[in-house]
Write a protein that holds these residues in place. Structure first.
Motif, PDB file in Angstrom:
ATOM      1  N   GLY A  75       0.818  -1.195   0.000  1.00  0.00           N
ATOM      2  CA  GLY A  75       0.000   0.000   0.000  1.00  0.00           C
ATOM      3  C   GLY A  75       0.858   1.252   0.000  1.00  0.00           C
ATOM      4  N   CYS A  76       0.214   2.381   0.246  1.00  0.00           N
ATOM      5  CA  CYS A  76       0.923   3.662   0.338  1.00  0.00           C
ATOM      6  C   CYS A  76       1.514   3.816   1.737  1.00  0.00           C
ATOM      7  CB  CYS A  76      -0.040   4.822   0.087  1.00  0.00           C
ATOM      8  SG  CYS A  76      -0.691   4.949  -1.577  1.00  0.00           S
ATOM      9  N   ALA A  77       2.781   4.113   1.817  1.00  0.00           N
ATOM     10  CA  ALA A  77       3.387   4.438   3.104  1.00  0.00           C
ATOM     11  C   ALA A  77       2.797   5.764   3.590  1.00  0.00           C
ATOM     12  CB  ALA A  77       4.904   4.553   2.957  1.00  0.00           C
ATOM     13  N   HIS A  78       2.388   5.806   4.859  1.00  0.00           N
ATOM     14  CA  HIS A  78       1.769   7.023   5.384  1.00  0.00           C
ATOM     15  C   HIS A  78       1.988   7.106   6.889  1.00  0.00           C
ATOM     16  CE1 HIS A  78      -1.287   3.874   5.820  1.00  0.00           C
ATOM     17  NE2 HIS A  78      -1.804   4.592   6.797  1.00  0.00           N
ATOM     18  N   VAL A  79       1.637   8.261   7.453  1.00  0.00           N
ATOM     19  CA  VAL A  79       1.860   8.508   8.873  1.00  0.00           C
ATOM     20  C   VAL A  79       0.637   9.198   9.467  1.00  0.00           C
ATOM     21  CG1 VAL A  79       2.885  10.822   8.625  1.00  0.00           C
ATOM     22  CG2 VAL A  79       3.593   9.351  10.532  1.00  0.00           C
ATOM     23  N   HIS A  80       0.454   9.040  10.788  1.00  0.00           N
ATOM     24  CA  HIS A  80      -0.568   9.763  11.542  1.00  0.00           C
ATOM     25  C   HIS A  80       0.127  10.619  12.595  1.00  0.00           C
ATOM     26  CE1 HIS A  80      -2.979   6.850   9.537  1.00  0.00           C
ATOM     27  NE2 HIS A  80      -2.581   5.848  10.301  1.00  0.00           N
ATOM     28  N   ALA A  81      -0.441  11.796  12.869  1.00  0.00           N
ATOM     29  CA  ALA A  81       0.163  12.700  13.849  1.00  0.00           C
ATOM     30  C   ALA A  81      -0.414  12.516  15.242  1.00  0.00           C
ATOM     31  CB  ALA A  81      -0.036  14.155  13.403  1.00  0.00           C
ATOM     32  N   LEU A  82      -1.671  12.081  15.335  1.00  0.00           N
ATOM     33  CA  LEU A  82      -2.358  12.039  16.619  1.00  0.00           C
ATOM     34  C   LEU A  82      -2.830  10.660  17.032  1.00  0.00           C
ATOM     35  CD1 LEU A  82      -4.718  15.122  16.063  1.00  0.00           C
ATOM     36  CD2 LEU A  82      -2.619  15.083  17.408  1.00  0.00           C
ATOM     37  N   THR A  83      -2.928   9.757  16.094  1.00  0.00           N
ATOM     38  CA  THR A  83      -3.740   8.567  16.309  1.00  0.00           C
ATOM     39  C   THR A  83      -2.931   7.280  16.339  1.00  0.00           C
ATOM     40  OG1 THR A  83      -5.515   9.696  15.116  1.00  0.00           O
ATOM     41  CG2 THR A  83      -5.784   7.340  15.497  1.00  0.00           C
ATOM     42  N   ASP A  84      -3.117   6.514  17.420  1.00  0.00           N
ATOM     43  CA  ASP A  84      -2.589   5.155  17.468  1.00  0.00           C
ATOM     44  C   ASP A  84      -3.393   4.279  16.505  1.00  0.00           C
ATOM     45  OD1 ASP A  84      -0.676   5.125  19.934  1.00  0.00           O
ATOM     46  OD2 ASP A  84      -2.469   6.171  20.627  1.00  0.00           O
ATOM     47  N   GLU A  85      -2.726   3.270  15.947  1.00  0.00           N
ATOM     48  CA  GLU A  85      -3.397   2.368  15.024  1.00  0.00           C
ATOM     49  C   GLU A  85      -2.892   0.948  15.255  1.00  0.00           C
ATOM     50  OE1 GLU A  85      -4.758   2.219  10.354  1.00  0.00           O
ATOM     51  OE2 GLU A  85      -2.906   3.262  10.850  1.00  0.00           O
ATOM     52  N   ALA A  86      -3.728  -0.008  14.923  1.00  0.00           N
ATOM     53  CA  ALA A  86      -3.341  -1.411  15.029  1.00  0.00           C
ATOM     54  C   ALA A  86      -3.900  -2.161  13.829  1.00  0.00           C
ATOM     55  CB  ALA A  86      -3.857  -2.029  16.322  1.00  0.00           C
ATOM     56  N   GLU A 136      -8.980   8.393   8.890  1.00  0.00           N
ATOM     57  CA  GLU A 136      -9.795   8.447   7.679  1.00  0.00           C
ATOM     58  C   GLU A 136     -10.537   9.775   7.545  1.00  0.00           C
ATOM     59  OE1 GLU A 136     -12.204   5.022   7.121  1.00  0.00           O
ATOM     60  OE2 GLU A 136     -10.458   3.711   6.906  1.00  0.00           O
ATOM     61  N   ARG A 137     -10.278  10.681   8.490  1.00  0.00           N
ATOM     62  CA  ARG A 137     -10.876  12.012   8.420  1.00  0.00           C
ATOM     63  C   ARG A 137      -9.802  13.089   8.499  1.00  0.00           C
ATOM     64  NH1 ARG A 137     -14.013  12.627  12.950  1.00  0.00           N
ATOM     65  NH2 ARG A 137     -13.273  10.710  13.885  1.00  0.00           N
ATOM     66  N   GLY A 138      -8.612  12.760   7.997  1.00  0.00           N
ATOM     67  CA  GLY A 138      -7.596  13.792   7.864  1.00  0.00           C
ATOM     68  C   GLY A 138      -6.271  13.530   8.542  1.00  0.00           C
ATOM     69  N   ASP A 139      -6.221  12.663   9.568  1.00  0.00           N
ATOM     70  CA  ASP A 139      -4.946  12.435  10.262  1.00  0.00           C
ATOM     71  C   ASP A 139      -4.151  11.336   9.574  1.00  0.00           C
ATOM     72  OD1 ASP A 139      -2.832  12.492  11.990  1.00  0.00           O
ATOM     73  OD2 ASP A 139      -3.847  11.372  13.590  1.00  0.00           O
ATOM     74  N   ALA A 140      -3.839  11.574   8.323  1.00  0.00           N
ATOM     75  CA  ALA A 140      -3.002  10.646   7.557  1.00  0.00           C
ATOM     76  C   ALA A 140      -2.324  11.435   6.451  1.00  0.00           C
ATOM     77  CB  ALA A 140      -3.833   9.511   6.962  1.00  0.00           C
ATOM     78  N   ARG A 141      -1.032  11.219   6.292  1.00  0.00           N
ATOM     79  CA  ARG A 141      -0.300  11.858   5.197  1.00  0.00           C
ATOM     80  C   ARG A 141       0.510  10.796   4.481  1.00  0.00           C
ATOM     81  NH1 ARG A 141       0.556  17.062   3.830  1.00  0.00           N
ATOM     82  NH2 ARG A 141       2.227  17.459   2.313  1.00  0.00           N
ATOM     83  N   ILE A 142       0.290  10.702   3.176  1.00  0.00           N
ATOM     84  CA  ILE A 142       1.001   9.734   2.345  1.00  0.00           C
ATOM     85  C   ILE A 142       2.390  10.262   2.023  1.00  0.00           C
ATOM     86  CG2 ILE A 142       0.987   8.537   0.118  1.00  0.00           C
ATOM     87  CD1 ILE A 142      -2.079   8.699   0.211  1.00  0.00           C
ATOM     88  N   TYR A 143       3.347   9.346   1.974  1.00  0.00           N
ATOM     89  CA  TYR A 143       4.720   9.732   1.639  1.00  0.00           C
ATOM     90  C   TYR A 143       4.904   9.793   0.123  1.00  0.00           C
ATOM     91  CZ  TYR A 143       9.756  10.135   1.688  1.00  0.00           C
ATOM     92  OH  TYR A 143      11.035  10.578   1.496  1.00  0.00           O
ATOM     93  N   PHE A 144       5.088  11.030  -0.393  1.00  0.00           N
ATOM     94  CA  PHE A 144       5.398  11.246  -1.806  1.00  0.00           C
ATOM     95  C   PHE A 144       6.767  11.900  -1.989  1.00  0.00           C
ATOM     96  CE2 PHE A 144       0.615  11.637  -2.084  1.00  0.00           C
ATOM     97  CZ  PHE A 144       0.402  10.478  -2.813  1.00  0.00           C
ATOM     98  N   GLY A 145       7.480  12.182  -0.888  1.00  0.00           N
ATOM     99  CA  GLY A 145       8.787  12.817  -0.978  1.00  0.00           C
ATOM    100  C   GLY A 145       8.724  14.325  -0.779  1.00  0.00           C
ATOM    101  N   GLN A 146       9.895  14.911  -0.598  1.00  0.00           N
ATOM    102  CA  GLN A 146       9.993  16.323  -0.219  1.00  0.00           C
ATOM    103  C   GLN A 146       9.444  17.266  -1.283  1.00  0.00           C
ATOM    104  OE1 GLN A 146      13.869  17.500   1.146  1.00  0.00           O
ATOM    105  NE2 GLN A 146      13.298  19.645   1.421  1.00  0.00           N
ATOM    106  N   GLU A 147       9.715  16.985  -2.546  1.00  0.00           N
ATOM    107  CA  GLU A 147       9.273  17.888  -3.603  1.00  0.00           C
ATOM    108  C   GLU A 147       7.752  18.057  -3.583  1.00  0.00           C
ATOM    109  OE1 GLU A 147       9.488  18.336  -8.494  1.00  0.00           O
ATOM    110  OE2 GLU A 147      10.737  16.849  -7.458  1.00  0.00           O
TER     111      GLU A 147
END
Length: 222
Positions: free
Chosen positions: A28-39, A98-109
Motif C-alpha cells: 500500500g501507500c506508506a503514510h503517517v498519523h500525527a495524533l492517532t494510534d493504530e493497530a 480516515e478524516r484527515g490524520d493521515a499523510r502519504i509519503y510522496f517525498g519532499q518535492e
C-alpha cells in the motif's frame, strides 16, 4: 469505517493490494498519523507491515491470520501482501486517520507543493485505477527513502523527521476541528462508563436504551 464503537475506536476492513507496484512489491501507500494510534489485526492471508520512526528506524513485522501489531503516531507504515492479506485496521480517535490524520509519503518535492500533494492524495476518488496510480507514485518515493536507509542513516532520519514535521504542522492548522473529533471519541466513551459506574447497582436508562447495532462496511484497498 464503523462508528460509535467501544472505546471510541474506528474499524476498517483493508484488502492489501495484490498487484505489484513499480518496485515489484504488492504494498500500500506508506503514510503517517500525527495524533492517532493504530493497530492491524490480520484475519486472512499473509504479509507484513513496514514501520519507520526516528527512534528505531526501519523494521518489519510479519503478519498472518490471527496476528496483531500496534503502533503509535509518528510511525511511517506500509502494509505489504505476500498472499491475499486482509486486515482489520483499528484506529483511535473514532477513526481519525480516515478524516484527515493521515499523510502519504510522496517525498519532499511534493510536500513543498500543497496543490500537488492534494492532487495526488485525492487520486483514490477516481476509483481503483486512481488508487493504484497513487500507490505507484508513493512507492517510487518510498524506494528512495529506503535507499537512504541502506546508504546514509543520518539522512534517512532527517528525512523521516522532516516528513513527520510537515504532517504535524498541517494538523496544527486544524487543531480546533481535531479537538472536537478527539473529545467525541474516547472521551465520550469514558464519560458513559463513568455514568454506568455511578448508576450502580441500577442501570443508566438513558445509556441502555439500545443494546446492539451492526454494520456492513465496504472493503478498502490499502
Amino acid at each position: 469505517m464503523t462508528p460509535h464503537l467501544i472505546g471510541g475506536v474506528g474499524l476498517t476492513h483493508l484488502k492489501v493490494y495484490d498487484t505489484p507496484g513499480p518496485d515489484g512489491v504488492k504494498g500500500g501507500c506508506a503514510h503517517v498519523h500525527a495524533l492517532t494510534d493504530e493497530a492491524y489485526f490480520c484475519f486472512g492471508g499473509k504479509g507484513h507491515v513496514e514501520l519507520h520512526d526516528v527512534d528505531s528506524g526501519f523494521r518489519i513485522v510479519a503478519l498472518e491470520k490471527g496476528s496483531f501489531v500496534q503502533f503509535s503516531p509518528n510511525t511511517l507504515h506500509r502494509s505489504v501482501c505476500h498472499d491475499g492479506m486482509e486486515i482489520l485496521a483499528i484506529m483511535g480517535n473514532s477513526g481519525l486517520p480516515e478524516r484527515g490524520d493521515a499523510r502519504i509519503y510522496f517525498g519532499q518535492e511534493v510536500d513543498e507543493d500543497p496543490n500537488k500533494y492534494a492532487q495526488l492524495s485525492s487520486l483514490a476518488k477516481e476509483g481503483e485505477l486512481g488508487a493504484m496510480k497513487r500507490r505507484d507514485i508513493s512507492a517510487i518515493a518510498y524506494g528512495k527513502l529506503m535507499g537512504l536507509w541502506d546508504t546514509d542513516r543520518d539522512l534517512y532520519m532527517k528525512e523521516l523527521d522532516r516528513f513527520f514535521s510537515v504532517h504535524r504542522k498541517v494538523m496544527f492548522n486544524r487543531k480546533d476541528e481535531l479537538t472536537t473529533a478527539v473529545i467525541n471519541g474516547a472521551a465520550v466513551q469514558a464519560s458513559k462508563d463513568q455514568r454506568r459506574l455511578t448508576a450502580l447497582p441500577d442501570a443508566d436508562s438513558q445509556l441502555e436504551s439500545w443494546t446492539a447495532f451492526s454494520s456492513n462496511g465496504k472493503i478498502k484497498l490499502g
